[in-house]
Design a protein around this motif. Structure first.
Motif, short mmCIF file in Angstrom:
data_model
loop_
_atom_site.label_atom_id
_atom_site.label_comp_id
_atom_site.label_asym_id
_atom_site.label_seq_id
_atom_site.Cartn_x
_atom_site.Cartn_y
_atom_site.Cartn_z
N VAL A 1 0.85 -1.19 0.00
CA VAL A 1 0.00 0.00 0.00
C VAL A 1 0.89 1.24 0.00
O VAL A 1 1.75 1.38 0.88
N PRO A 2 0.73 2.13 -0.96
CA PRO A 2 1.57 3.34 -1.01
C PRO A 2 1.43 4.15 0.27
O PRO A 2 0.31 4.38 0.76
N PRO A 3 2.53 4.62 0.82
CA PRO A 3 2.47 5.30 2.12
C PRO A 3 2.13 6.78 2.06
O PRO A 3 1.97 7.40 3.10
N SER A 4 2.06 7.38 0.88
CA SER A 4 1.85 8.83 0.77
C SER A 4 0.55 9.14 0.06
O SER A 4 0.51 9.93 -0.89
N LEU A 5 -0.53 8.52 0.50
CA LEU A 5 -1.83 8.74 -0.11
C LEU A 5 -2.49 9.98 0.49
O LEU A 5 -2.20 10.36 1.63
N PRO A 6 -3.39 10.63 -0.26
CA PRO A 6 -4.04 11.84 0.26
C PRO A 6 -4.80 11.56 1.56
O PRO A 6 -5.55 10.59 1.64
N PRO A 7 -4.64 12.40 2.55
CA PRO A 7 -5.36 12.18 3.83
C PRO A 7 -6.85 12.43 3.73
O PRO A 7 -7.60 12.05 4.63
N SER A 8 -7.29 13.07 2.64
CA SER A 8 -8.71 13.40 2.48
C SER A 8 -9.52 12.26 1.90
O SER A 8 -10.74 12.39 1.74
N LEU A 9 -8.91 11.12 1.60
CA LEU A 9 -9.60 10.04 0.90
C LEU A 9 -10.82 9.53 1.65
O LEU A 9 -10.80 9.37 2.88
N GLU A 10 -11.87 9.24 0.88
CA GLU A 10 -13.08 8.59 1.41
C GLU A 10 -13.27 7.21 0.81
O GLU A 10 -13.85 6.33 1.46
N ARG A 11 -12.79 7.00 -0.43
CA ARG A 11 -12.88 5.70 -1.11
C ARG A 11 -11.53 5.38 -1.73
O ARG A 11 -11.02 6.17 -2.52
N LEU A 12 -10.99 4.21 -1.37
CA LEU A 12 -9.68 3.81 -1.88
C LEU A 12 -9.79 2.40 -2.47
O LEU A 12 -10.11 1.45 -1.76
N HIS A 13 -9.53 2.29 -3.77
CA HIS A 13 -9.60 1.01 -4.47
C HIS A 13 -8.18 0.50 -4.76
O HIS A 13 -7.45 1.11 -5.54
N LEU A 14 -7.83 -0.62 -4.13
CA LEU A 14 -6.52 -1.24 -4.32
C LEU A 14 -6.65 -2.71 -4.68
O LEU A 14 -5.67 -3.46 -4.59
N GLN A 15 -7.82 -3.13 -5.08
CA GLN A 15 -8.03 -4.54 -5.39
C GLN A 15 -7.28 -4.95 -6.66
O GLN A 15 -6.90 -4.11 -7.47
N ASN A 16 -7.07 -6.24 -6.79
CA ASN A 16 -6.42 -6.81 -7.98
C ASN A 16 -5.02 -6.23 -8.20
O ASN A 16 -4.67 -5.78 -9.29
N ASN A 17 -4.22 -6.25 -7.15
CA ASN A 17 -2.82 -5.90 -7.25
C ASN A 17 -1.99 -7.08 -6.76
O ASN A 17 -2.46 -8.22 -6.74
N LEU A 18 -0.77 -6.82 -6.34
CA LEU A 18 0.13 -7.85 -5.80
C LEU A 18 0.50 -7.52 -4.37
O LEU A 18 1.59 -7.89 -3.90
N ILE A 19 -0.39 -6.85 -3.67
CA ILE A 19 -0.09 -6.31 -2.33
C ILE A 19 0.04 -7.44 -1.32
O ILE A 19 -0.88 -8.23 -1.14
N SER A 20 1.18 -7.51 -0.67
CA SER A 20 1.41 -8.49 0.39
C SER A 20 1.61 -7.83 1.75
O SER A 20 1.71 -8.53 2.77
N LYS A 21 1.64 -6.49 1.76
CA LYS A 21 1.93 -5.80 3.01
C LYS A 21 1.32 -4.41 3.02
O LYS A 21 1.25 -3.74 1.98
#
Length: 534
Positions: free
Chosen positions: A163-183
């Motif tokens: 998960v990227p560590p520098s995402l906007p703090p204002s987010l209400e919806r975050l879509h990260l499905q269908n990646n290779l995220i292990s952590k």
């Protein structure tokens, strides 16, 4: 006297200043040979050929220095550039306007986002980057710096490994499905206190990729999807604000009550297709979920209904488990249950207690398909609307188990072993609201008599019916659809008078019989003229 024609470039003729500038430009361009004019003749265009290459597609006001590059920097664009060539691999949009509200770059081949591409945009609300080829290396830390209004960010279907560590703090919806995220790095989601929906399904998350602080700062989170990962336990530190928790398609063997203890507002808990066995859900493990409405547990290894479930539970979905017994008090803790699905388990009639359903007065849908029942269960709730008993081993129907089911609208008895002689007199008598009856794939030799008057849809396909008499449907004047395919009907098997009173009949399916069967539908009822208005 010979008249000589003046040659081009004659020293006596003045040289066009523009031509001089062009020649100087050519001489100064890198990559050109120093002695212009010394090249082989083959390097020059022949007679009739253009000396200029064909124009390339390029968005207005942008520049395209190479076939694979489109440069739209600093143009204060108000709409996304069009006329981009198919060969483009590099698109530069730095310095997009501060007034930008939506940026949609989905379904391309983006591998890198330049610094501040989406930064310093106070009006930016939504960024769509899904279905690209972004890795973590292609997403710089300051890509969104200064954009304090971004509410929706879609990075699904990329190649992110964490998960990227520098995402906007204002987010209400975050879509990260269908990646290779292990952590999820520690603190990566610590600033997103407004986040309400988080989608992490279809990744490679394991228990070691999460910790107790991963979700603990998400004080507004309502929807969390962690399905289709490799989790062996329920994550710790889940926000109390959760309404939907999706943990299906993981490797969870045991549910620890403490992990769910604070989720009193949870409405939907989805644990289907895990590895929950006989001890996977200890008694009372879910009791503290006082607001739980729906519990999905299908596709596990449970051998009985979980004990001490929340009293407000409305839907319990348990098909494709190993439940073999239903005791008198197994469902006593859920009096508000409206939907109970126990299909495709190991229930036999002898192991279903006579009072198993006694307290389920709010039950509207009961699915017992795909078990080993040889007779209808007793004590069925009077408020049932739907009863599914297909794919059992039913050999007889008696009126007593169906007595009092005045609200039953749909009854499925398909794929059993019923014969007409095994259906007791008066079996259908009290089913006054029954509209759909499925008796397909049994051993019926003719249409059962005295069917319910309210019946609109009757399934009799896949039986042994060889004759339909003139009185077969006298009791069902509202019939709209009749399925008789794959029986033993001949061309003259159906009496011409059989459908005379069925003025609503629109569908009769007789395909797949011994011979083509001709069916003549009755004429439609004449419409009554409407009363004239004042």
């Amino acid at each position: 006297m010979v008249t000589r024609c003046p040659a081009r470039g004659h020293p006596d003729l003045p040289l066009n200043p523009q031509r001089l500038s062009l020649l100087l430009l050519l001489l100064l361009l890198p990559g050109l040979p120093p002695a212009l004019g010394m090249e082989d003749d083959a390097s020059f265009p022949h007679l009739g050929e253009s000396s200029q290459p064909p124009p390339r597609a390029c968005p207005p006001r942008c520049s395209c220095p190479r076939p694979d590059t489109v440069d739209c920097d600093g143009l204060d664009l108000r709409v996304f550039p069009d006329n981009i060539t198919r060969a483009a691999q590099h698109l530069s949009l730095q310095f997009l306007p501060r007034s930008l509200r939506v940026a949609d770059l989905a379904a391309n081949e983006v591998t890198e986002i330049f610094p501040l591409t989406f930064g310093e945009k106070p009006a930016l609300r939504s960024v769509y980057l899904h279905n690209n080829q972004l890795s973590n290396a292609g997403l710089p830390p300051d890509a969104f710096r200064g954009s304090e209004a971004v509410a929706t960010l879609s990075l699904s279907s990329n190649q992110l490994s964490y998960v990227p560590p520098s995402l906007p703090p204002s987010l209400e919806r975050l879509h990260l499905q269908n990646n290779l995220i292990s952590k999820v790095p520690r603190g990566a989601l610590s600033r997103q206190t407004h986040l309400r929906e988080l989608y992490l399904q279809h990744n490679q998350l394991t228990d070691s990729g999460l910790d107790a602080t991963t979700f603990s700062k998400l004080h507004s989170l309502e929807y969390l999807d962690l399905s289709h990962n490799q989790l062996a336990e329920v994550p710790a530190g889940l926000p109390r604000t959760l309404a939907v928790l999706h943990l299906g398609r993981n490797r969870i063997r045991w549910v620890e009550a403490a992990r769910l203890g604070g989720l009193r507002g949870l409405r939907y808990l989805l644990l289907q297709h895990n590895q929950l066995g006989a001890t996977g859900l200890p008694a009372g493990a879910l009791r503290q979920l006082r607001g739980l409405h729906t519990l999905h547990l299908y596709g596990n290894r449970l051998d009985r209904v979980p004990q001490a479930l929340p009293r407000r539970l409305r839907a319990l979905v348990l098909p494709h488990n190993r439940v073999a017994t239903l005791g008198a008090r197994d469902l006593a803790s859920t009096p508000r249950l409206a939907e109970l699905n126990l299909a495709y388990n190991c229930l036999a009639s002898a192991r279903v207690h006579l009072r198993a359903f006694r307290r389920l007065r709010a039950l509207r849908s009961l699915d017992l398909a795909g078990n080993q029942l040889t007779q209808l269960p007793s004590g069925l709730p009077a408020g049932l609307h739907t009863l599914r008993l297909q794919r059992n081993q039913l050999r007889a129907l008696e009126p007593e188990p169906l007595a009092g089911l005045h609200q039953l609208q749909e009854l499925s008895l398909a794929h059993n072993r019923l014969r007409v002689g095994d259906i007791g007199p008066g079996t259908w008598h009290e089913l006054q609201a029954l509209q759909v009856l499925d008796l397909s794939h049994n051993q019926l030799s003719f249409v059962p008599p005295d069917l319910p008057e309210a019946l609109e849809e009757l399934h009799l396909q896949g039986n042994r019916i060889g004759h339909v008499g003139p009185e077969a449907f006298l009791s069902t004047p509202r019939l709209r659809a009749l399925f008789l395919r794959a029986n033993r009907l001949h061309m003259t098997s159906i009496a011409p008078e059989a459908f005379l009173g069925l003025l609503h009949l629109r569908v009769v399916d007789t395909t797949g019989n011994l011979e083509p069967v001709l069916v003549r539908l009755p004429p439609t009822a004449p419409r009554r003229p409407r009363a004239a208005g004042p």
